[in-house]
Write a protein that holds these residues in place. Structure first.
Motif, PDB file in Angstrom:
ATOM      1  N   SER A  70     -18.218  31.757  36.065  1.00 50.50           N
ATOM      2  CA  SER A  70     -18.409  30.305  36.140  1.00 50.50           C
ATOM      3  C   SER A  70     -17.756  29.717  37.386  1.00 50.50           C
ATOM      4  O   SER A  70     -18.323  28.833  38.041  1.00 50.50           O
ATOM      5  N   LEU A  71     -16.555  30.186  37.714  1.00 51.77           N
ATOM      6  CA  LEU A  71     -15.873  29.670  38.904  1.00 51.77           C
ATOM      7  C   LEU A  71     -16.640  30.042  40.168  1.00 51.77           C
ATOM      8  O   LEU A  71     -16.700  29.261  41.128  1.00 51.77           O
ATOM      9  N   THR A  72     -17.235  31.218  40.177  1.00 53.67           N
ATOM     10  CA  THR A  72     -18.026  31.663  41.328  1.00 53.67           C
ATOM     11  C   THR A  72     -19.222  30.737  41.552  1.00 53.67           C
ATOM     12  O   THR A  72     -19.507  30.332  42.693  1.00 53.67           O
ATOM     13  N   LEU A  73     -19.886  30.372  40.483  1.00 52.12           N
ATOM     14  CA  LEU A  73     -21.017  29.451  40.588  1.00 52.12           C
ATOM     15  C   LEU A  73     -20.543  28.045  40.948  1.00 52.12           C
ATOM     16  O   LEU A  73     -21.136  27.377  41.810  1.00 52.12           O
ATOM     17  N   ALA A  74     -19.467  27.603  40.311  1.00 52.49           N
ATOM     18  CA  ALA A  74     -18.935  26.258  40.579  1.00 52.49           C
ATOM     19  C   ALA A  74     -18.537  26.126  42.049  1.00 52.49           C
ATOM     20  O   ALA A  74     -18.788  25.101  42.684  1.00 52.49           O
ATOM     21  N   HIS A  75     -17.935  27.164  42.570  1.00 50.28           N
ATOM     22  CA  HIS A  75     -17.466  27.123  43.962  1.00 50.28           C
ATOM     23  C   HIS A  75     -18.609  27.245  44.966  1.00 50.28           C
ATOM     24  O   HIS A  75     -18.720  26.441  45.895  1.00 50.28           O
ATOM     25  N   ASN A  76     -19.445  28.219  44.770  1.00 48.59           N
ATOM     26  CA  ASN A  76     -20.446  28.511  45.802  1.00 48.59           C
ATOM     27  C   ASN A  76     -21.696  27.644  45.743  1.00 48.59           C
ATOM     28  O   ASN A  76     -22.310  27.382  46.778  1.00 48.59           O
ATOM     29  N   LEU A  77     -22.036  27.179  44.547  1.00 51.71           N
ATOM     30  CA  LEU A  77     -23.285  26.415  44.423  1.00 51.71           C
ATOM     31  C   LEU A  77     -23.092  24.981  43.954  1.00 51.71           C
ATOM     32  O   LEU A  77     -24.008  24.174  44.050  1.00 51.71           O
ATOM     33  N   LEU A  78     -21.908  24.655  43.449  1.00 57.28           N
ATOM     34  CA  LEU A  78     -21.737  23.343  42.824  1.00 57.28           C
ATOM     35  C   LEU A  78     -20.590  22.529  43.410  1.00 57.28           C
ATOM     36  O   LEU A  78     -20.092  21.581  42.798  1.00 57.28           O
ATOM     37  N   GLY A  79     -20.163  22.900  44.596  1.00 57.81           N
ATOM     38  CA  GLY A  79     -19.272  22.035  45.366  1.00 57.81           C
ATOM     39  C   GLY A  79     -17.794  22.089  45.061  1.00 57.81           C
ATOM     40  O   GLY A  79     -17.019  21.302  45.605  1.00 57.81           O
ATOM     41  N   ALA A  80     -17.364  22.998  44.173  1.00 56.80           N
ATOM     42  CA  ALA A  80     -15.940  23.042  43.823  1.00 56.80           C
ATOM     43  C   ALA A  80     -15.161  23.838  44.871  1.00 56.80           C
ATOM     44  O   ALA A  80     -15.244  25.056  44.916  1.00 56.80           O
ATOM     45  N   LYS A  81     -14.392  23.128  45.679  1.00 57.43           N
ATOM     46  CA  LYS A  81     -13.565  23.802  46.688  1.00 57.43           C
ATOM     47  C   LYS A  81     -12.155  24.043  46.175  1.00 57.43           C
ATOM     48  O   LYS A  81     -11.454  24.929  46.643  1.00 57.43           O
ATOM     49  N   ARG A  82     -11.700  23.188  45.232  1.00 58.52           N
ATOM     50  CA  ARG A  82     -10.362  23.316  44.669  1.00 58.52           C
ATOM     51  C   ARG A  82     -10.464  23.873  43.249  1.00 58.52           C
ATOM     52  O   ARG A  82     -11.383  23.509  42.504  1.00 58.52           O
ATOM     53  N   ILE A  83      -9.503  24.725  42.898  1.00 56.74           N
ATOM     54  CA  ILE A  83      -9.486  25.281  41.542  1.00 56.74           C
ATOM     55  C   ILE A  83      -8.101  25.090  40.925  1.00 56.74           C
ATOM     56  O   ILE A  83      -7.090  25.490  41.500  1.00 56.74           O
ATOM     57  N   CYS A  84      -8.071  24.459  39.754  1.00 52.19           N
ATOM     58  CA  CYS A  84      -6.841  24.329  38.963  1.00 52.19           C
ATOM     59  C   CYS A  84      -6.959  25.215  37.729  1.00 52.19           C
ATOM     60  O   CYS A  84      -7.949  25.113  37.004  1.00 52.19           O
ATOM     61  N   VAL A  85      -5.964  26.049  37.499  1.00 54.87           N
ATOM     62  CA  VAL A  85      -5.885  26.795  36.241  1.00 54.87           C
ATOM     63  C   VAL A  85      -4.763  26.156  35.428  1.00 54.87           C
ATOM     64  O   VAL A  85      -3.623  26.094  35.883  1.00 54.87           O
ATOM     65  N   ILE A  86      -5.120  25.643  34.254  1.00 49.87           N
ATOM     66  CA  ILE A  86      -4.165  24.862  33.460  1.00 49.87           C
ATOM     67  C   ILE A  86      -3.881  25.532  32.115  1.00 49.87           C
ATOM     68  O   ILE A  86      -4.714  25.486  31.197  1.00 49.87           O
ATOM     69  N   ALA A  87      -2.710  26.159  32.028  1.00 52.34           N
ATOM     70  CA  ALA A  87      -2.223  26.661  30.741  1.00 52.34           C
ATOM     71  C   ALA A  87      -1.463  25.511  30.071  1.00 52.34           C
ATOM     72  O   ALA A  87      -1.381  24.419  30.634  1.00 52.34           O
ATOM     73  N   HIS A  88      -0.920  25.741  28.899  1.00 55.58           N
ATOM     74  CA  HIS A  88      -0.246  24.624  28.246  1.00 55.58           C
ATOM     75  C   HIS A  88       0.859  25.086  27.324  1.00 55.58           C
ATOM     76  O   HIS A  88       0.902  26.249  26.902  1.00 55.58           O
ATOM     77  N   THR A  89       1.733  24.167  26.978  1.00 55.71           N
ATOM     78  CA  THR A  89       2.819  24.458  26.044  1.00 55.71           C
ATOM     79  C   THR A  89       2.235  24.647  24.649  1.00 55.71           C
ATOM     80  O   THR A  89       1.159  24.134  24.335  1.00 55.71           O
ATOM     81  N   GLU A  90       2.957  25.405  23.841  1.00 51.98           N
ATOM     82  CA  GLU A  90       2.565  25.648  22.441  1.00 51.98           C
ATOM     83  C   GLU A  90       1.185  26.285  22.313  1.00 51.98           C
ATOM     84  O   GLU A  90       0.465  26.055  21.329  1.00 51.98           O
TER      85      GLU A  90
END
Ligand SMILES: [Zn+2]
Length: 163
Positions: A70-90
Motif C-alpha cells: 500500500s505504501l508503494t502505491l501511495a508513494h509512487n502513484l498517489l502523491g505521498a512523499k512523506r510517511i508517518c508510522v504511528i504506533a501507540h501506547t497500550e
C-alpha cells in the motif's frame, strides 16, 4: 446485530455530503501507517481532512509486506512523499509472544491451532526502528522525502516523534 445502525447513520451522512471534487492523490503528500486500535482517529490526530493522506492500518502498525504494498502505491502513484508510522501506547500487540497470542486466538476461534503470524511486538521502539528500516530499504520507496516513527498516547491524545 447486522448493519442497520451503520446504514442509517450513512443516510444522515450522505444527506449532507457535498462532493468537494477532491482527487484520489494525497493532498498533503502524506501516507500514514497506524494500528487498527479503535481509539485512534488518524485524521483528527494529525489535523487532516479527507483527501489529505493515504491511511494504511493493521494490528500493531507493522510494516508488513501488505503495508509495503500500500505504501508503494501511495508513494509512487498517489502523491505521498512523506510517511508517518504511528504506533501507540497500550497497544494490545505489545508485550505478548507469538505463541501466547496464537493460543488465545485459537481458543477464541475454538480451533486447535492458529497458523496466522500475528506479529506481536516485544520492544515497541526497537520494532518501530526495524519497521522503518524496511521502508528505508525498499527500492520502490527511495524517493520518500520524510520518514518518521511516532507514538500516539491514547490517554492524552499527544503524538510524539521518536524516530
Ligand atoms: Zn495497537
Amino acid at each position: 446485530m447486522g448493519f442497520d445502525d451503520l446504514l442509517a447513520a450513512n443516510t444522515t451522512y450522505a444527506a449532507s455530503f457535498t462532493d468537494t471534487g477532491i482527487a484520489g492523490a494525497a493532498a498533503k503528500e502524506l501516507a500514514v501507517l497506524t494500528c487498527i486500535d479503535s481509539r485512534i482517529d488518524p485524521l483528527k490526530v494529525l489535523g487532516l481532512a479527507p483527501g489529505d493522506a493515504k491511511i494504511v492500518r493493521n494490528a500493531g502498525a507493522r510494516v508488513t509486506d501488505d503495508a509495503l504494498r500500500s505504501l508503494t502505491l501511495a508513494h509512487n502513484l498517489l502523491g505521498a512523499k512523506r510517511i508517518c508510522v504511528i504506533a501507540h501506547t497500550e497497544c494490545a500487540m505489545v508485550g505478548t509472544s507469538e505463541h501466547d497470542l496464537q493460543a488465545r486466538v485459537a481458543k477464541a476461534a475454538n480451533v486447535a491451532h492458529c497458523d496466522v503470524d500475528l506479529l506481536p511486538v516485544d520492544n515497541q521502539l526497537a520494532t518501530l526502528a526495524t519497521d522503518l528500516e524496511r521502508i528505508r530499504n525498499s527500492p520502490l520507496l527511495q524517493n520518500v522525502t520524510d520518514l518518521g516513527g511516532f507514538i500516539f498516547n491514547v490517554r492524552t491524545g499527544e503524538l510524539t516523534q521518536v524516530l
